[in-house]
Design a protein around this motif. Structure first.
Motif, short mmCIF file in Angstrom:
data_model
loop_
_atom_site.label_atom_id
_atom_site.label_comp_id
_atom_site.label_asym_id
_atom_site.label_seq_id
_atom_site.Cartn_x
_atom_site.Cartn_y
_atom_site.Cartn_z
N GLN A 176 -15.73 57.37 -62.24
CA GLN A 176 -14.64 56.44 -62.90
C GLN A 176 -15.49 55.07 -61.96
OE1 GLN A 176 -10.71 56.15 -61.22
NE2 GLN A 176 -9.89 55.29 -62.98
N GLY A 177 -15.69 55.09 -60.73
CA GLY A 177 -16.40 53.92 -59.98
C GLY A 177 -17.47 53.48 -60.76
N MET A 178 -18.42 54.39 -61.09
CA MET A 178 -19.51 53.80 -61.56
C MET A 178 -19.33 53.24 -63.01
SD MET A 178 -22.62 56.68 -60.52
CE MET A 178 -21.77 58.12 -61.51
N LEU A 179 -18.37 53.79 -63.81
CA LEU A 179 -18.08 53.40 -65.22
C LEU A 179 -17.44 52.06 -65.05
CD1 LEU A 179 -17.72 53.77 -68.27
CD2 LEU A 179 -15.56 54.85 -67.78
N GLU A 180 -16.41 51.65 -63.93
CA GLU A 180 -15.95 50.37 -63.92
C GLU A 180 -16.85 49.48 -63.39
OE1 GLU A 180 -12.81 49.72 -64.87
OE2 GLU A 180 -12.29 51.73 -65.31
N ALA A 181 -17.89 49.76 -62.58
CA ALA A 181 -18.78 48.69 -62.26
C ALA A 181 -19.73 48.43 -63.52
CB ALA A 181 -19.58 49.43 -61.10
N LYS A 182 -20.04 49.52 -64.48
CA LYS A 182 -20.73 48.96 -65.65
C LYS A 182 -19.97 48.14 -66.55
CE LYS A 182 -24.22 49.74 -68.60
NZ LYS A 182 -25.52 49.16 -68.30
N ILE A 183 -18.63 48.54 -66.60
CA ILE A 183 -17.97 47.75 -67.41
C ILE A 183 -17.68 46.33 -66.96
CG2 ILE A 183 -15.41 47.13 -68.09
CD1 ILE A 183 -15.45 50.24 -68.54
N ALA A 184 -17.49 45.97 -65.77
CA ALA A 184 -17.54 44.65 -64.86
C ALA A 184 -18.82 43.93 -65.23
CB ALA A 184 -17.21 44.80 -63.58
N GLU A 185 -20.09 44.61 -64.83
CA GLU A 185 -21.22 44.12 -65.34
C GLU A 185 -21.57 43.66 -66.76
OE1 GLU A 185 -25.99 45.97 -65.64
OE2 GLU A 185 -24.56 46.76 -63.90
#
Length: 156
Positions: free
Chosen positions: A55-64
């Motif tokens: 989830q953390g990696m996914l949210e970082a990718k979405i923010a990017e």
């Protein structure tokens, strides 16, 4: 974040990727977290830890991606010429040492994809080709040494 230039096609791909992450991947991660939480003790639950990390990696990718598209400027492809090599040109070059021809489209860094024949404007080959015309022989410094290419064709 700095302004990022991209084609309409590249922008649309990034928007589709963002939609997929938000509408498909995110609900999957939430579901996985809920399932892992239902299994009991969270302190020793590897599934829960893995789902939270995902989830953390996914949210970082979405923010990017959101930041990238928010600062994107679409390049007007109708104003691209073929007199000399520039961004968004499709360039056919001949390796003078090996004799083989390759065709690349010079794109922005965010759209580069070698499998599609799209190279970033920041690569040594693209930098070496920029500003040159059909028939020019350019020397490009690459990690393997100096390579010579003849520009065979420039198109859009």
């Amino acid at each position: 974040m700095a302004i990022s230039y991209m084609t309409k096609e590249g922008y649309d791909k990034k928007m589709a990727e963002l939609a997929h992450l938000e509408n498909v991947e995110r609900p999957d991660v939430v579901r996985a977290i809920a399932e892992a939480r239902d299994k009991g003790d969270l302190s020793e639950n590897a599934e829960y830890d893995a789902a939270k990390e995902r989830q953390g990696m996914l949210e970082a990718k979405i923010a990017e991606l959101k930041n990238l598209v928010a600062n994107a400027r679409i390049i007007d492809e109708t104003k691209i010429g073929t007199d000399e090599v520039q961004l968004l040109n499709k360039v056919t070059i001949k390796n003078l040492k090996l004799g083989n021809e390759m065709t690349y489209t010079i794109v922005t860094e965010s759209e580069a994809n070698l499998r599609e024949g799209k190279i970033s404007i920041t690569t040594p080959i693209a930098k070496g080709l920029l500003g040159h015309k059909v028939g020019d022989v350019v020397e490009v410094q690459v990690p393997a040494g100096v390579m010579q290419f003849e520009i065979v064709k420039i198109s859009i």
